[in-house]
Design a protein around this motif. Sequence first.
Motif, PDB file in Angstrom:
ATOM      1  N   LYS A  47       0.851  -1.190   0.000  1.00  0.00           N
ATOM      2  CA  LYS A  47       0.000   0.000   0.000  1.00  0.00           C
ATOM      3  C   LYS A  47       0.880   1.231   0.000  1.00  0.00           C
ATOM      4  O   LYS A  47       1.794   1.333   0.816  1.00  0.00           O
ATOM      5  N   PRO A  48       0.628   2.175  -0.903  1.00  0.00           N
ATOM      6  CA  PRO A  48       1.432   3.398  -0.850  1.00  0.00           C
ATOM      7  C   PRO A  48       1.062   4.188   0.397  1.00  0.00           C
ATOM      8  O   PRO A  48      -0.055   4.668   0.508  1.00  0.00           O
ATOM      9  N   VAL A  76       5.496  17.206  -9.253  1.00  0.00           N
ATOM     10  CA  VAL A  76       5.323  17.757  -7.902  1.00  0.00           C
ATOM     11  C   VAL A  76       6.226  18.945  -7.596  1.00  0.00           C
ATOM     12  O   VAL A  76       6.191  19.470  -6.486  1.00  0.00           O
ATOM     13  N   LYS A  77       7.033  19.384  -8.591  1.00  0.00           N
ATOM     14  CA  LYS A  77       8.067  20.370  -8.262  1.00  0.00           C
ATOM     15  C   LYS A  77       7.496  21.681  -7.723  1.00  0.00           C
ATOM     16  O   LYS A  77       8.181  22.395  -6.986  1.00  0.00           O
ATOM     17  N   GLY A 102      -1.964  14.497  -0.469  1.00  0.00           N
ATOM     18  CA  GLY A 102      -2.792  15.061  -1.538  1.00  0.00           C
ATOM     19  C   GLY A 102      -2.490  14.460  -2.899  1.00  0.00           C
ATOM     20  O   GLY A 102      -3.189  14.740  -3.863  1.00  0.00           O
ATOM     21  N   LEU A 103      -1.458  13.613  -2.985  1.00  0.00           N
ATOM     22  CA  LEU A 103      -1.105  13.000  -4.266  1.00  0.00           C
ATOM     23  C   LEU A 103      -2.047  11.844  -4.590  1.00  0.00           C
ATOM     24  O   LEU A 103      -2.676  11.293  -3.700  1.00  0.00           O
ATOM     25  N   GLY A 118      -1.052   6.473  -7.414  1.00  0.00           N
ATOM     26  CA  GLY A 118       0.144   6.139  -8.180  1.00  0.00           C
ATOM     27  C   GLY A 118       1.300   7.068  -7.852  1.00  0.00           C
ATOM     28  O   GLY A 118       2.454   6.635  -7.742  1.00  0.00           O
ATOM     29  N   GLN A 119       0.976   8.352  -7.691  1.00  0.00           N
ATOM     30  CA  GLN A 119       2.027   9.303  -7.312  1.00  0.00           C
ATOM     31  C   GLN A 119       2.573   8.988  -5.930  1.00  0.00           C
ATOM     32  O   GLN A 119       3.773   9.070  -5.686  1.00  0.00           O
ATOM     33  N   GLN A 120       1.655   8.609  -5.022  1.00  0.00           N
ATOM     34  CA  GLN A 120       2.097   8.271  -3.668  1.00  0.00           C
ATOM     35  C   GLN A 120       3.059   7.087  -3.699  1.00  0.00           C
ATOM     36  O   GLN A 120       4.051   7.068  -2.981  1.00  0.00           O
ATOM     37  N   GLN A 121       2.769   6.098  -4.559  1.00  0.00           N
ATOM     38  CA  GLN A 121       3.659   4.947  -4.619  1.00  0.00           C
ATOM     39  C   GLN A 121       5.009   5.347  -5.197  1.00  0.00           C
ATOM     40  O   GLN A 121       6.051   4.901  -4.730  1.00  0.00           O
TER      41      GLN A 121
END
Lengths: 295, 256
Positions: free
Chosen positions: B99-100, B142-143, B152-153, B156-159
């Motif tokens: 799990k991310p 995310v820059k 808030g991501l 997929g971004q969290q992973q």
Amino acid sequence: MQRRKLADKTATVVLTMFAAIIVIILTALLGYVLTLGIQQVNWDFLTSKSSSFRAGGGIQDQLFNSFYILLWTMMFTIPLGLAGGIYMAEYAKDNRITAFIRVCIETLASLPSIVLGMFGLLIFVNATGMGYSILAGALTLTIFNLPIMIRTCENALRAVPLELKEGGLALGYTHWRTITTVLLPSAFPSILTGIILSCGLVFGEAAALLYSAGMTTPKLDFGNWNPFTSDSPLNIMRPAETLSVHIWKVNSEGIIPDLRDVADGGAAVLVTVILIFNISARVFGSWLHKKLTAK
Amino acid sequence: MTTGTLQDFAYRVEDLRISYGDHQVIHGIDLTIVKNEVTALIGPSGCGKSTFLKSLNGMIRTTSNATWSGTIEWNGRNMIQENVDPLELRQKVGMVFQKPKPFPKSIYENVAFGPKIHGVKKKDIPGIVEKSLRDAYLFDEVKDRLHESALGLSGGQQQRLCIARALATSPDILLMDEPTSALDPLSTIAVEELILKLKEKYTVVLVTHQMEQAARISDSTAFFLMGELIECNRTDALFQNPKSQQTEDYITGRFG
């Protein structure tokens, strides 16, 4: 099929009714206490000394004592409760000793507070010879509040997802560093909510204080901030009658002519403060939670 | 084993046995994990592939009361016999979970979390954060919000953030425990492409329950069943020409 639907409907109605009863009882109680008391409460009532014989006394010292004892209680309870909670959630192995500790905590939580008060009298007041004092009262209230605090902290830590803990460990953090940098910050909103809620509980407690903090207050000089003098409000070795003890005392053995008014006013103040604690616990807790997890 | 071949493998596992109390879950596994390759571990639920993965960075001993025996040779040392410092081990061996779960902190702080404890100088941390996010192909997304909450991501971004977090301690090896099983198909593709790029610099050990995923991105595949290693081979060979009947049954979908 019909019967199941009926059972479902009945359950919904009955449960809603019970919820409504709880709300009604609470509103009635609060309404009663507040409407009776609020007329007595004014700035003068809050800031004048209580009187022993004449009418028109206030609750200044008692109000201060309540907050001051609360402060000391929390200074003892928070570190102890955190330590206990961390131990129970993170270090205690699943064995008989842990089960025994758990039974002890639960028993302590269910002890009547008057019994704790007697314990405080025997141990803190008499055995140590410190006499009726803020310190003895705060220590007694610490015992009263500790089981709740330990459980609050333990549950808050257990509610942190296991993946977060593993995430810390997988980066090479030691168990202790993972607790302080990952688990405690994540559990902080629930711990804080628990602390504020138990502040309300401690603030309203009377029985445990009767024979530990005492039922009198010496003449206090609010201009004297040296805690080692006997008339300083900050002195922790002086007896201190709190607001809830005062209400009880005025009601049961008071001889002032306006004892009903003082008791009603005191009760209104007490209930208001506890309400503020409870509401702010909710508001502050959810605000903090949102802030920490916000998008 | 001569020192010359030390360079070629990340792990050499021999006769690894792991038990929880009286219950043995890994029954003597021999497996060599080659550097700069993606090694996939496949098998039905409860076959021991996750337990095996968690033994490779010692997590199995930290988070449970498991006991182990045998050899896990890493960096010239047998982790089971010799005392390897978990701090050193986990700096060099990163881990990504099913799990991310980023920490409830900012994106920046999530990535900086690892380097902070491994004695990286404060002024070097921003560079490491950027490089790790670039390596995880997340930086451009995310820059502009590095200091906003990581929660808030998207999933997929969290992973990928969790992968960046693991990369930030500059490991040689990445252990991944079903990293895409909680993700939607598009995020899965993004993470799979990332894994393919990662093997240029890192050794990846990937537990997956999707055989297609193993076939798509791994160089070699090991098939686990009931705590034993049934077969390990180059991925295309294992899928096209399994030597064992059990492997063939599993990859053709006859069980599991």
